[in-house]
Design an enzyme around this catalytic site. Sequence first.
Site, PDB file in Angstrom:
ATOM      1  N   SER A   1      -3.080  -9.906   2.021  1.00  0.00           N
ATOM      2  CA  SER A   1      -3.246 -10.170   3.455  1.00  0.00           C
ATOM      3  C   SER A   1      -2.143 -10.840   3.879  1.00  0.00           C
ATOM      4  CB  SER A   1      -4.496 -11.058   3.720  1.00  0.00           C
ATOM      5  OG  SER A   1      -5.600 -10.280   3.605  1.00  0.00           O
ATOM      6  N   THR A   2      -1.008 -11.335   3.084  1.00  0.00           N
ATOM      7  CA  THR A   2       0.155 -12.244   3.559  1.00  0.00           C
ATOM      8  C   THR A   2       1.296 -11.382   4.260  1.00  0.00           C
ATOM      9  OG1 THR A   2       1.363 -12.148   1.585  1.00  0.00           O
ATOM     10  CG2 THR A   2      -0.435 -13.882   1.725  1.00  0.00           C
ATOM     11  N   GLY A   3       0.975  -9.919   4.234  1.00  0.00           N
ATOM     12  CA  GLY A   3       2.104  -9.249   5.228  1.00  0.00           C
ATOM     13  C   GLY A   3       1.831  -9.031   6.493  1.00  0.00           C
TER      14      GLY A   3
ATOM     15  N   TYR B   1      -1.181  -8.374   7.701  1.00  0.00           N
ATOM     16  CA  TYR B   1      -2.402  -9.205   8.058  1.00  0.00           C
ATOM     17  C   TYR B   1      -2.279 -10.576   8.218  1.00  0.00           C
ATOM     18  CZ  TYR B   1      -4.956  -4.950   6.840  1.00  0.00           C
ATOM     19  OH  TYR B   1      -5.692  -3.661   6.914  1.00  0.00           O
TER      20      TYR B   1
ATOM     21  N   ASP C   1       0.774  -1.243   0.107  1.00  0.00           N
ATOM     22  CA  ASP C   1       0.025  -0.014   0.135  1.00  0.00           C
ATOM     23  C   ASP C   1       0.905   1.124   0.158  1.00  0.00           C
ATOM     24  OD1 ASP C   1      -2.158   1.542   0.346  1.00  0.00           O
ATOM     25  OD2 ASP C   1      -2.776   1.052   2.135  1.00  0.00           O
TER      26      ASP C   1
HETATM   27  P1  ADP Z   1      -1.673  -7.036   3.781  1.00  0.00           P
HETATM   28  O1  ADP Z   1      -1.779  -5.899   4.911  1.00  0.00           O
HETATM   29  O2  ADP Z   1      -2.780  -7.170   2.891  1.00  0.00           O
HETATM   30  O3  ADP Z   1      -1.101  -8.114   4.592  1.00  0.00           O
HETATM   31  P2  ADP Z   1       0.993  -6.118   2.919  1.00  0.00           P
HETATM   32  O4  ADP Z   1       1.290  -5.206   2.284  1.00  0.00           O
HETATM   33  O5  ADP Z   1       1.754  -5.974   4.369  1.00  0.00           O
HETATM   34  O6  ADP Z   1      -0.664  -6.064   3.032  1.00  0.00           O
HETATM   35  O7  ADP Z   1       1.651  -7.503   2.223  1.00  0.00           O
HETATM   36  C1  ADP Z   1       0.984  -8.061   1.412  1.00  0.00           C
HETATM   37  C2  ADP Z   1       2.112  -8.743   0.310  1.00  0.00           C
HETATM   38  O8  ADP Z   1       2.503  -7.629  -0.491  1.00  0.00           O
HETATM   39  C3  ADP Z   1       3.081  -9.349   1.185  1.00  0.00           C
HETATM   40  O9  ADP Z   1       3.348 -10.599   0.440  1.00  0.00           O
HETATM   41  C4  ADP Z   1       4.411  -8.183   0.864  1.00  0.00           C
HETATM   42  O10 ADP Z   1       5.452  -8.997   0.887  1.00  0.00           O
HETATM   43  C5  ADP Z   1       3.872  -7.565  -0.498  1.00  0.00           C
HETATM   44  N1  ADP Z   1       4.810  -6.589  -0.968  1.00  0.00           N
HETATM   45  C6  ADP Z   1       5.185  -5.547  -0.289  1.00  0.00           C
HETATM   46  N2  ADP Z   1       5.507  -4.443  -0.933  1.00  0.00           N
HETATM   47  C7  ADP Z   1       5.312  -4.931  -2.254  1.00  0.00           C
HETATM   48  C8  ADP Z   1       5.664  -4.329  -3.527  1.00  0.00           C
HETATM   49  N3  ADP Z   1       6.338  -3.219  -3.681  1.00  0.00           N
HETATM   50  N4  ADP Z   1       5.174  -5.109  -4.656  1.00  0.00           N
HETATM   51  C9  ADP Z   1       4.661  -6.251  -4.619  1.00  0.00           C
HETATM   52  N5  ADP Z   1       4.540  -6.823  -3.344  1.00  0.00           N
HETATM   53  C10 ADP Z   1       4.683  -6.228  -2.219  1.00  0.00           C
END
Ligand code: ADP
Length: 174
Positions: free
Chosen positions: A122-124, A126, A34
Amino acid sequence: MTRLEAIEADITTLAVDVIVNAANSSLMGGGGVDGAIHRAGGPDIRDECIAIVERHGPLPTGRAVITTAGRMPAGHVVHTVGPVWGTVDEHEAVDLLASCYRSSLDLARDALAASIAFPNISTGVYHFPKRLAAEVAIQAVSDWVGDDPGTVESVTFVCFDRDNLVFYRDLLRI
Ligand code: ADP
């Protein structure tokens, strides 16, 4: 037939018709993907998100909205809110995650998109278990494209870490 693939990349760099953002209900940006999307896209996306929330209120989990992509090479950003693991029972979490993928694809099709790229929603922060999330994502997308893909020709699962890439490649058998 719609093509499904998994790559390791920063989603903000992709020149596809739609990139999907794993947003939160406020649509005000945050950490992870995000934050990366709002930083790379610039203030126009945030202004559109503010207008959406003013009109419709916070975005419920499992739903999606669409904005432009600002300075990024993508055409549009679809913002969807994934479930926070542990806040609802597992069955509901799976349904909500699948709904994120379906709602995003519905908006991509409405925008006549040919290509869409998803992060691992959701795998970060969340904390949805990565392998289960990959299974849900691939199943939801496969069902959706089997139903009525419209203009959507390619769906890319963008993995930002090795674990996710291994799970997706294994499940997609590539
Ligand atoms: P959530 O709150 O849905 O868990 P996050 O952003 O914390 O969202 O993570 C969702 C996924 O996005 C994770 O697997 C993370 O590694 C990945 N992510 C983080 N930055 C990027 C990026 N610049 N491009 C693609 N994926 C990303």
